[in-house]
Design a protein around this motif. Sequence first.
Motif, PDB file in Angstrom:
ATOM      1  N   ASP A  84       0.876  -1.175   0.028  1.00 10.59           N
ATOM      2  CA  ASP A  84       0.227   0.110  -0.040  1.00 10.59           C
ATOM      3  C   ASP A  84       0.944   1.265   0.046  1.00 10.59           C
ATOM      4  N   VAL A  85       0.600   2.212  -0.765  1.00 15.77           N
ATOM      5  CA  VAL A  85       1.481   3.392  -1.031  1.00 15.77           C
ATOM      6  C   VAL A  85       0.712   4.791  -1.370  1.00 15.77           C
ATOM      7  N   VAL A  86       0.872   5.771  -0.773  1.00  7.91           N
ATOM      8  CA  VAL A  86       0.390   6.851  -1.018  1.00  7.91           C
ATOM      9  C   VAL A  86       1.469   7.768  -1.945  1.00  7.91           C
ATOM     10  N   LEU A  87       1.182   7.768  -3.157  1.00 14.03           N
ATOM     11  CA  LEU A  87       1.977   8.363  -3.808  1.00 14.03           C
ATOM     12  C   LEU A  87       1.876   9.992  -3.946  1.00 14.03           C
ATOM     13  N   ALA A  88       3.057  10.773  -3.245  1.00 11.87           N
ATOM     14  CA  ALA A  88       2.683  12.159  -3.096  1.00 11.87           C
ATOM     15  C   ALA A  88       3.944  12.489  -2.242  1.00 11.87           C
ATOM     16  N   GLY A  89       4.451  13.815  -2.539  1.00 10.80           N
ATOM     17  CA  GLY A  89       5.651  14.560  -1.795  1.00 10.80           C
ATOM     18  C   GLY A  89       5.669  14.191  -0.127  1.00 10.80           C
ATOM     19  N   VAL A  90       6.614  14.235   0.505  1.00 16.05           N
ATOM     20  CA  VAL A  90       6.648  13.917   1.863  1.00 16.05           C
ATOM     21  C   VAL A  90       6.295  15.212   2.694  1.00 16.05           C
ATOM     22  N   ASP A  91       5.951  16.472   2.088  1.00 17.92           N
ATOM     23  CA  ASP A  91       5.584  17.678   2.681  1.00 17.92           C
ATOM     24  C   ASP A  91       3.986  17.793   2.101  1.00 17.92           C
ATOM     25  N   ASP A  92       3.388  16.749   1.493  1.00 18.86           N
ATOM     26  CA  ASP A  92       2.035  16.992   1.229  1.00 18.86           C
ATOM     27  C   ASP A  92       1.083  16.712   2.155  1.00 18.86           C
ATOM     28  N   ALA A  93       0.647  17.432   3.158  1.00 18.90           N
ATOM     29  CA  ALA A  93      -0.050  17.200   4.364  1.00 18.90           C
ATOM     30  C   ALA A  93      -1.524  16.444   3.888  1.00 18.90           C
ATOM     31  N   ILE A  94      -1.936  16.818   2.808  1.00 20.06           N
ATOM     32  CA  ILE A  94      -3.294  16.495   2.448  1.00 20.06           C
ATOM     33  C   ILE A  94      -3.058  14.821   2.165  1.00 20.06           C
ATOM     34  N   ALA A  95      -1.974  14.550   1.529  1.00 21.62           N
ATOM     35  CA  ALA A  95      -1.465  13.022   1.150  1.00 21.62           C
ATOM     36  C   ALA A  95      -1.490  12.574   2.567  1.00 21.62           C
ATOM     37  N   THR A  96      -0.898  13.071   3.452  1.00 16.93           N
ATOM     38  CA  THR A  96      -0.558  12.438   4.740  1.00 16.93           C
ATOM     39  C   THR A  96      -2.036  12.224   5.582  1.00 16.93           C
ATOM     40  N   LYS A  97      -2.954  12.921   5.354  1.00 16.78           N
ATOM     41  CA  LYS A  97      -4.117  12.605   5.906  1.00 16.78           C
ATOM     42  C   LYS A  97      -4.658  11.371   5.216  1.00 16.78           C
ATOM     43  N   GLU A  98      -4.677  11.285   4.067  1.00 16.11           N
ATOM     44  CA  GLU A  98      -5.053   9.988   3.396  1.00 16.11           C
ATOM     45  C   GLU A  98      -4.190   8.840   4.006  1.00 16.11           C
ATOM     46  N   LEU A  99      -2.932   8.925   4.321  1.00 13.55           N
ATOM     47  CA  LEU A  99      -2.047   7.975   4.834  1.00 13.55           C
ATOM     48  C   LEU A  99      -2.778   7.613   5.987  1.00 13.55           C
ATOM     49  N   ALA A 100      -2.996   8.778   7.020  1.00 12.97           N
ATOM     50  CA  ALA A 100      -3.529   8.325   8.368  1.00 12.97           C
ATOM     51  C   ALA A 100      -4.823   7.655   8.363  1.00 12.97           C
ATOM     52  N   SER A 101      -5.629   7.889   7.210  1.00 18.07           N
ATOM     53  CA  SER A 101      -6.785   7.047   7.431  1.00 18.07           C
ATOM     54  C   SER A 101      -6.551   5.363   7.188  1.00 18.07           C
ATOM     55  N   ARG A 102      -5.230   5.034   6.618  1.00 15.88           N
ATOM     56  CA  ARG A 102      -5.133   3.673   6.455  1.00 15.88           C
ATOM     57  C   ARG A 102      -4.171   2.885   7.555  1.00 15.88           C
ATOM     58  N   CYS A 103      -3.820   3.708   8.749  1.00 15.71           N
ATOM     59  CA  CYS A 103      -2.896   3.356   9.499  1.00 15.71           C
ATOM     60  C   CYS A 103      -3.292   3.606  11.017  1.00 15.71           C
ATOM     61  N   HIS A 104      -2.545   3.351  12.151  1.00 12.53           N
ATOM     62  CA  HIS A 104      -2.687   3.687  13.440  1.00 12.53           C
ATOM     63  C   HIS A 104      -1.577   4.575  13.913  1.00 12.53           C
ATOM     64  N   TRP A 105      -0.394   4.598  13.364  1.00 13.65           N
ATOM     65  CA  TRP A 105       0.692   5.235  13.798  1.00 13.65           C
ATOM     66  C   TRP A 105       1.109   5.704  12.663  1.00 13.65           C
ATOM     67  N   ILE A 106       1.876   6.972  12.558  1.00  8.41           N
ATOM     68  CA  ILE A 106       2.724   7.506  11.550  1.00  8.41           C
ATOM     69  C   ILE A 106       4.190   7.868  12.171  1.00  8.41           C
ATOM     70  N   THR A 107       5.046   7.337  11.341  1.00 11.79           N
ATOM     71  CA  THR A 107       6.380   7.710  11.663  1.00 11.79           C
ATOM     72  C   THR A 107       7.121   8.296  10.455  1.00 11.79           C
ATOM     73  N   PHE A 108       8.466   8.454  10.419  1.00 15.15           N
ATOM     74  CA  PHE A 108       9.248   9.177   9.505  1.00 15.15           C
ATOM     75  C   PHE A 108      10.406   8.396   9.236  1.00 15.15           C
ATOM     76  N   GLU A 109      10.711   8.801   7.708  1.00 15.84           N
ATOM     77  CA  GLU A 109      11.983   8.176   7.210  1.00 15.84           C
ATOM     78  C   GLU A 109      12.881   9.557   7.034  1.00 15.84           C
ATOM     79  N   ASN A 110      12.321  10.565   6.969  1.00 17.59           N
ATOM     80  CA  ASN A 110      13.154  11.752   6.765  1.00 17.59           C
ATOM     81  C   ASN A 110      12.527  12.855   7.495  1.00 17.59           C
ATOM     82  N   GLU A 111      13.052  14.077   7.554  1.00 18.49           N
ATOM     83  CA  GLU A 111      12.579  15.352   8.106  1.00 18.49           C
ATOM     84  C   GLU A 111      12.021  16.498   7.168  1.00 18.49           C
TER      85      GLU A 111
END
Length: 376
Positions: free
Chosen positions: A46-73
């Motif tokens: 499962d992949v959300v294809l979007a830039g790492v600074d795309d908060a709208i995409a992160t909202k979609e990511l959050a809908s699919r998981c319980h926790w979110i962590t980071f690979e870069n800053e």
Amino acid sequence: MKSKQVGVIGGGQLAWMMAEIAPRLDLELIVQTPKQDDPAVICTKDVVLAGVDDAIATKELASRCHWITFENEFIDLDALRSLAQQGVCFRPSLDALAPLLDKYEQRSYLSSIGLPVPQFRSLSEIKDLETITEFPIVLKARRHGYDGQGTFILQDKAELTAIWNKFQCPPMLLEEFVPFTKELAVMVARNAAGKIIVYPVVETHQKNQVCRWVIAPAAISVKVKQEIEQIARTLVDELQVVGIFGIELFLTPQETILVNEIAPRTHNSGHYTLDACDISQFEMQLRTVADLEIATPQFKTPGAVMVNLLGYENSNSDYQAKRDRLADLPQTFVHWYGKSESRLGRKLGHVTVLLKEEELAQATAIAQKIESIWYE
């Protein structure tokens, strides 16, 4: 089940190495990353294809998981705060990341909690250049610098002025040049219950501000080791970290420790743990993020050398012949990140060599042998 899914912002090799371990912990990774050929994409369902600074995409990511962590800053912290206010669980938290993403603010924060850092100041206007009289000096971009990018060791006023005029990107971080005897690093993890795990201190060898190899453990005194461990514990406790951080440090000729930089994630200096420890840094990140039990990792071997395989040309080669030669060396493990394009300085993979007791003194020579094959 949703409670077994972990979202990762970033899909490079750090997420790829997490994704390989996740199934063993009954976890599934979902990555947010901009490119279909990023390393972690090939091993996640499962992949959300979007830039790492795309908060709208992160909202979609959050809908699919319980926790979110980071690979870069390289995130948009302000944009993510609204998601945190809505209950999205970021680990580490956005409050833990906030003082670290800007290098000047990071320096200021470390100093405020009593951790030793080089002398520093912000450089924001061209007139500030006139006040600088001591060289060499170190100039750094305050955001988005990594692998030596955005870091300059300058020998005189002419070099400083030239770099300033070239990049025209104030404000920047200016700090003293530290004449170190060794560059050191340590990985430290903390879970939501406050339990802290500190990995062995390692020595890193840099060229042009890029890590070339790592020797684990570092040959340092007990006093230095204990001081670094205390620095690590203080940092993650003060920030209430849930996750794993990498800390880079300088050791001076006077045996003084200075903190160089903090990476709020897994780090290149911890790659040796994949083969040399029973719990790698990537497993530790997943364990802390997903509220799984954590324990002090044990060395499988007296020591290890990790060598980065950096791009030295522009090509599309997979360098299979060289990788085969490296893999034939005793107690040697080759990790290839599957990147389709090589370019100067790009991290394409790494090699870990497990050392016997009698080989510890030969660690540098072994690293140089690996490099002689790779850069042949």
